[in-house]
Design a protein around this motif. Structure first.
Motif, mmCIF file in Angstrom:
data_model
loop_
_atom_site.group_PDB
_atom_site.id
_atom_site.type_symbol
_atom_site.label_atom_id
_atom_site.label_comp_id
_atom_site.label_asym_id
_atom_site.label_seq_id
_atom_site.Cartn_x
_atom_site.Cartn_y
_atom_site.Cartn_z
ATOM 1 N N HIS A 130 6.601 24.226 5.920
ATOM 2 C CA HIS A 130 5.838 24.677 4.732
ATOM 3 C C HIS A 130 4.530 23.988 4.513
ATOM 4 O O HIS A 130 3.581 24.482 4.133
ATOM 5 N N ARG B 94 11.336 31.055 7.406
ATOM 6 C CA ARG B 94 12.027 30.404 6.437
ATOM 7 C C ARG B 94 13.474 30.615 6.328
ATOM 8 O O ARG B 94 14.342 29.746 5.902
ATOM 9 N N LEU C 84 12.147 21.730 7.304
ATOM 10 C CA LEU C 84 11.483 22.427 6.201
ATOM 11 C C LEU C 84 10.100 22.032 5.675
ATOM 12 O O LEU C 84 9.361 22.701 5.523
ATOM 13 N N TRP C 85 9.889 20.465 5.807
ATOM 14 C CA TRP C 85 8.611 20.303 5.505
ATOM 15 C C TRP C 85 7.581 20.276 6.505
ATOM 16 O O TRP C 85 6.365 20.762 6.260
ATOM 17 N N MET D 172 10.901 30.990 -3.147
ATOM 18 C CA MET D 172 10.113 29.806 -2.842
ATOM 19 C C MET D 172 10.613 28.466 -3.701
ATOM 20 O O MET D 172 10.304 27.372 -3.119
ATOM 21 N N LEU E 299 2.648 26.506 8.796
ATOM 22 C CA LEU E 299 1.927 27.636 8.207
ATOM 23 C C LEU E 299 0.594 27.362 7.694
ATOM 24 O O LEU E 299 -0.394 28.191 7.945
ATOM 25 N N TYR F 213 13.382 27.354 -2.073
ATOM 26 C CA TYR F 213 12.988 26.453 -0.646
ATOM 27 C C TYR F 213 12.505 25.038 -1.057
ATOM 28 O O TYR F 213 12.698 23.905 -0.393
ATOM 29 N N LEU F 214 11.728 24.924 -2.171
ATOM 30 C CA LEU F 214 10.885 23.864 -2.470
ATOM 31 C C LEU F 214 11.908 22.833 -3.003
ATOM 32 O O LEU F 214 11.540 21.510 -2.869
ATOM 33 N N GLY G 287 6.005 33.345 8.210
ATOM 34 C CA GLY G 287 6.801 32.358 7.038
ATOM 35 C C GLY G 287 7.773 33.231 6.816
ATOM 36 O O GLY G 287 9.021 32.310 6.535
#
Length: 148
Positions: free
Chosen positions: A36, A61, A32-33, A122, A40, A125-126, A57
């Motif tokens: 993002h 994702r 994940l890190w 988003m 990207l 995801y974050l 993305g």
């Protein structure tokens, strides 16, 4: 030479659960890190078209969110095995994993039924990425750590 022979001949006993915990955590949190915050932006900085970066993305994702959900489920099973079901609710690691699984479910639910809600995608995801970061700071479950 004597020290080298001792290090090679001594068997190392590791617990499969602890290794599974750390491997799953590395895969989903790192993935994940990496996507993002590193991959990207680096692709965008190279000078590729922004539409191409957005398309990459949008394609990658959901794959990483699915990987995060599967790996978090593996970690939930390892945590239950190590410290009983009650630790899932009382322990910070269990709470973080439940948030990750819930956010992954909401990500796919919103993506399917409200595809125009990109802000929520988003956000979820974050939230998963930052829960993963907090989970990395937590110790390996106690019973598993003693066996390492």
């Amino acid at each position: 030479m004597k020290l080298l022979r001792f290090a090679i001949s001594k068997p190392v006993r590791r617990d499969v659960g602890a290794i599974g915990w750390l491997l799953a955590q590395t895969l989903w949190v790192g993935g994940l890190w990496l996507l993002h915050f590193l991959l990207l932006p680096a692709i965008a900085k190279v000078g590729l078209a922004s539409l191409l970066v957005d398309e990459l993305g949008d394609t990658l994702r959901p794959l990483l969110v699915g990987l995060a959900a599967i790996c978090a489920a593996v970690q939930v099973l390892v945590l239950i095995r190590a410290e009983r079901l009650v630790s899932l609710w009382r322990d910070m690691r269990g709470q973080l994993l439940l948030v990750v699984v819930a956010m992954a479910g909401s990500y796919f639910g919103v993506r399917r039924w409200l595809p125009e809600a990109g802000l929520w995608l988003m956000f979820s995801y974050l939230v998963m990425a930052f829960c993963g970061l907090l989970l990395v700071l937590q110790p390996v479950p106690e019973r598993l750590r003693r066996k390492l």
